[in-house]
Structures are given as structure tokens and as C-alpha cells.
Design an enzyme around this catalytic site. Sequence first.
Site, PDB file in Angstrom:
ATOM      1  N   GLY A   1       0.797  -1.233   0.025  1.00  0.00           N
ATOM      2  CA  GLY A   1       0.013  -0.133   0.069  1.00  0.00           C
ATOM      3  C   GLY A   1       0.797   0.974  -0.085  1.00  0.00           C
ATOM      4  CG  LEU A   2      -0.749   4.878  -1.694  1.00  0.00           C
ATOM      5  CD1 LEU A   2      -1.662   6.113  -1.768  1.00  0.00           C
ATOM      6  CD2 LEU A   2       0.404   5.207  -2.793  1.00  0.00           C
ATOM      7  CB  SER A   3       4.636   6.071   1.983  1.00  0.00           C
ATOM      8  OG  SER A   3       5.066   6.364   3.466  1.00  0.00           O
ATOM      9  N   GLY A   4       2.104   5.414   4.552  1.00  0.00           N
ATOM     10  CA  GLY A   4       1.380   6.035   5.401  1.00  0.00           C
ATOM     11  C   GLY A   4       0.082   5.443   5.479  1.00  0.00           C
ATOM     12  CB  ALA A   5      -1.737   2.702   3.476  1.00  0.00           C
ATOM     13  N   GLY A   6      -0.582   2.448   6.690  1.00  0.00           N
ATOM     14  CA  GLY A   6      -0.963   1.701   7.825  1.00  0.00           C
ATOM     15  C   GLY A   6      -0.356   0.419   7.729  1.00  0.00           C
TER      16      GLY A   6
ATOM     17  CB  SER B   1       5.435  -4.165  -2.905  1.00  0.00           C
ATOM     18  OG  SER B   1       4.765  -4.203  -2.255  1.00  0.00           O
TER      19      SER B   1
END
Length: 656
Positions: free
Chosen positions: A465-470, A539
Site C-alpha cells: 500500500g501507499l506510504s502512510g496507509a498503515g 511494493s
Amino acid sequence: MQGPRVAVIGLDCGTPQLLFDELQAEVPAIVELMRRGMHGPLASITPPITIPAWACAMTGKTPGQLGVYGMRNRKDTTYDGLSLATSHSIQEPAVWDLLGARGLQSLLIGVPPGYPIRPLEGWRVSCFLTPPSADTWTHPGELRTEIEEELGGEPYIFDIPNFREQGEDVVLERVFQMTERRFRVARRLVRTKPWDYFMLVEMGPDRLHHVFWQHVDPKHPKYVAGNPFESAFRDYYRALDKEVAGLLGALPEDAVVILMSDHGARRMDGGVCFNEWLHREGYLSFTDTPTVPTAIGKAPIDWSKTVAWGDGGYYGRLFLNVKGREPQGVVSGARGHARSGRPPTRHEGVQAPGRLPRGARRGPRPDRLLRRPRMALGRPGRHRGGLHLRERHRTRRRQPRPHRRVRDGGPSRPAAGPSRGLRSPGRWPVDPFPVWCRASRGHDRKELPVTTPTEQKGFTIWFTGLSGAGKSTLAEMLLHEVRRRNMNVELLDGDIVRTNLSKGLGFSKEDRDTNILRIGFVANLLTRNGVATIVSAISPYREARNQCRAMIQDFVEVYVHATVEECARRDVKGLYQKALAGEITGFTGVDDPYEPPSSPEIYIDTLTQNPDESLQHVLDTLSEVGYIADPKRLTSHPEPHSGLTDLAHKRSQQSS
């Protein structure tokens, strides 16, 4: 659809000893399929009956979870007998339901239980349950016209009604006709329909084996040498192989082909009068004992004194008369003792051929262990704690003998190395199981508390997932949960791995792919050696993730979703702000693409789920697929930081 299409050719009652040995020379197309891929005998369900076997295979559930154990099942908790299983008996989603939810189309021909016809995303031809008088047996309805056009006026044959009473000549002719027409229809439809998943089930082998086994097997009690049907198996399997070859030729070249069976067959040497034994032993009572053979549904049963009865055809199924469930139940509780007038510890049974006797006044050892519902969800090589066997023998000084092992007669497990073969979950030798110890003279025996070691099956769960998604938050929480289960576990965080293993790599697509493939290589090594491996990495590119999936045999992909705006709001490092301002370039989600997974095993929406809810979703899924035994939370949040992710840096900035 991304990736190859999947085609499943089902041979009902396809039997390993025939296909792999006795009739192998008659099936060159099937032999070539085995040579190019992998093959082997697989364990069916218990009982190995057509409807529940196919339903379990296509839903991933056990008969207990589906509530379907055979062709006929109890209507309710009364004593009113059995009802025929139909498509409406299966409430769990099958593989085509899951594919349809993702917009993929399926083409099903003869897959049980398929009648009454139920709509799906694609096309379906009903199964052997379809009565000859049925008006609706395809979805969509106009598909019937296309089938009738292909057959040129010849009727489509679902099954051979009353095949046990039709006579051998009639059955043999009809089974050839049924198989030829079904495959002819299949060849047309696989060429004309844009399917993603195709499945056909041919009932011919099952009907052939039921009627002609006694004429073909010299060891059958009713076999007569020189009978006119001795070549029935050989002739049919030759014809079946030609039909399979024709269908393989009609499939797309990139299709993944699975040829499978739901159960096998063997000769029947005899039977057990199940209800007569229950009556003789005091478990089944009658108001007036029958003097002639009587169907159990018509027998004058005294339910107020009956503990158990059997019903359901030629395979024994025992039903308990439970108090509070059945109208006149007498068995107290789930594990309670019945009011049968018999000692509850009685365990002797009918001696079966080929079993090992336990000695005086002891019954046979079971040749197979039955699992409770959900046990079959374990992956190959994983032993679930609910499996229980009691091995009783004499010991000295009230101690178990640790060298006494329980084995199933199969091959020994390799000392080390990857686990790659076709295996049945929980069937490896386990030492020791609970044992009984005989105390000193004049005292009762005692069951010793002996621990049951388990075989941990390695797996990789990959958070993307995106950076900061958790991702890191969930990976940390899952790490502590797995540790509390006394499992070997490692966490590979993308930033930490880049700092060490991938030091010097930049942020070009090639360098990012290299970093991800290095993580995948390490995760594969850990997984092969029985380690639960947690990967937390952005990724961003789907191709690299798919390469890791192909590399790792046991792979669970978790897509942790959050919008760019939400991730920017959470960003304590200020990287999104800099990227949006153009101060840094090549930032995933801003000026570099993130390619979300098309079919992740787990989807987490952190916009609507808090971390605890997301973690529970992950635990539930890992339990369903057999990687952990119990999805119940064992930790409280927050736990001490592991040091394996960059969360410590984020938390320090959030608190400052």
C-alpha cells in the site's frame, strides 16, 4: 482477466488405481497431461460422496460447515427422514461466486449440485440432479437453444435414471452417449464463450463403476470369468480419453488445466447391518421388533429409549438422539452420556479386516482419524491442535514411552528442506500423543498429561500500500500476535531492508523492483523453513509482487488502502508535502504510480476500519486458511515496539 484462464475437467469417481496403473495404457492424453504437470492421489472428504465432495472442493469448506453429508440429508431435527441435496443446500460461496464478484465470468457444465439452476456471472448447464421433465436447466435460458443446436436433435443426457435397474447393455450404451454429448457441448462452448474459469464434471465413470465393477475385477465376489462385460472399463476409458484430448485441443493455449476427481472406487466385499448392530447393543429400541428386512424410515422405533440410529444409504451415518434437539432426545449434552443402561466407557467394536487388534476386550484401532469442522482448512504439513489420538499401552513407573510413535504407514518426512509435494494436512507422525499409564496393582489407570508438539507451516503475509496507509502498524500488531502463539516469526520492513540488504539502491523502477525481489527471496527462504514471515513494503509495481507470489508457495497478499490525501494527512515526515510541492520527485502515489493488487487475499480499508478491526480481519483470514489455529486476539494494543519497522521514528515525531 489478468493471467491465464483456468479449466477444470472433473471425472466423477475417477479412480487412481485405474488411471495411474491398470488402465494407464488406454488413456494417452491423460498420461501426457500428467507428464507435463504434476499428479497424485488426493484424499476425498468423509463420506466420499459426489454432492458434498464437489461442493467442498469448490467452496473450501468441510461437510460439517456446509451441513451436507451425502445425496440425502436430514430435513430437520425431527424424525421425518431425509431430503435430497440440491443447489439450494449450499449456502457458502463457491469459486465462481467469488470470481463473479470480481467481474470474472465462469462456464460450468454438469457441476454438482447444479439443480435447480442458479444464476451466476457467466453460463451454466445443470448437473445429474436435473429431472428429465425439467424446463429450465441452463443459465441464461437461451443457452439451451445453443446446446440443442449443437446436438442436432439428440437429447442432452444429464444422467442415467435408475441405472442400477436398467440392465448392463442399456447402461453401457447410455454412458457412452452421455459422455460424448457432454464433451461435444463443452468443445463448442469453450470456443464461443469469453470465460475466465471453466469447469466440467462428467458422471460417466461413476455410473460405469457402480454397474460394471463386479464384471471387471477378478477379486470381486460376484466376478464371473469370460462374462461379456469384462472389457467395459477398457473400452470406456479409451473413449473418455479421446474426449478429453478433444477438449484440451479446444482450450486456449495459455489455460491452466486441472483434471480432478471427487472420490475413487473399489469393490465391495460385504457390508455391516448397521441398525441391527445398534439394536443388538442396546442403542436402538423398537416398540415392536421387525421380523423381516425393514427400511429404517418405516421401522417402529421407540424414540424415548433410542440413543442412536443409522440412515442414509450404503454408507453408514449415525445420528444421535440428543435431548433438547430431537423431539424425544435422550443424549444429554454435546459430550454427555446417554441413558442407555450401558457403561459409558464401552469402546469395543466390530473387528474389521486389516486392523491391528488392541488385545483382550479391546476394539480395533482406527485406520483413519476424522477431523472436527474447520480441521480440513489446514494447509499441507500443518498439524492442527484439535486432532486427537489416544494410544494405550503398558508403561513402567507411570511414565509414557517417548519412543512409541504413531505412524500412518506413509513415507518418512525429510529431515530438512522445502515442503513441495502433495500432502494431506496433519498426517505426519506426531510423537507423543496422550497415553494411558497403568498404576500400581489395585488402582485405576491414569491418563498422563503429555504435550502435543505441532508442525508449524511457514507462510508469507505481504502488506502492500501507499506510504502512510498503515502497513507497518498492522505488521507490528500481527508480529506480536504471532509471537504470542509460540510460532517462529520474522518481520521484513521495506525501509529497514533497504537500509541494510539493499543499501545503495535508488528509487528508479528497476531499483525498486530489485529491492522487492530481494525481500521476496529472503521471505521465501524463511517460509520454506517453517517461519511465519511478515513483509511490510510499499511494493508499488504489480509485476514484482506477482513474481514474489510465484516464488513463495504460501503467500497471502494484503492490500492496505488509503487515499493519497489521507496518507498525506498522516505523514509525520512531511514527505507528501514535499512531493506535492515538487521538492522531491519519484514519490509513489504523487508523481510515480502505485499499482494496487487486482485480487488480494485480504483487503483492508483504513479509511473505514481502525487498526484493531483491521488486525482482526487479518487474523480471521489466517485462521480460515489454516495458518493459525485460533483467530482470537491474544495481545493488547499498543505493544512494545519490535525495532523491525520505522514506527518508532514515526511515534517519536507524533509525540513531540
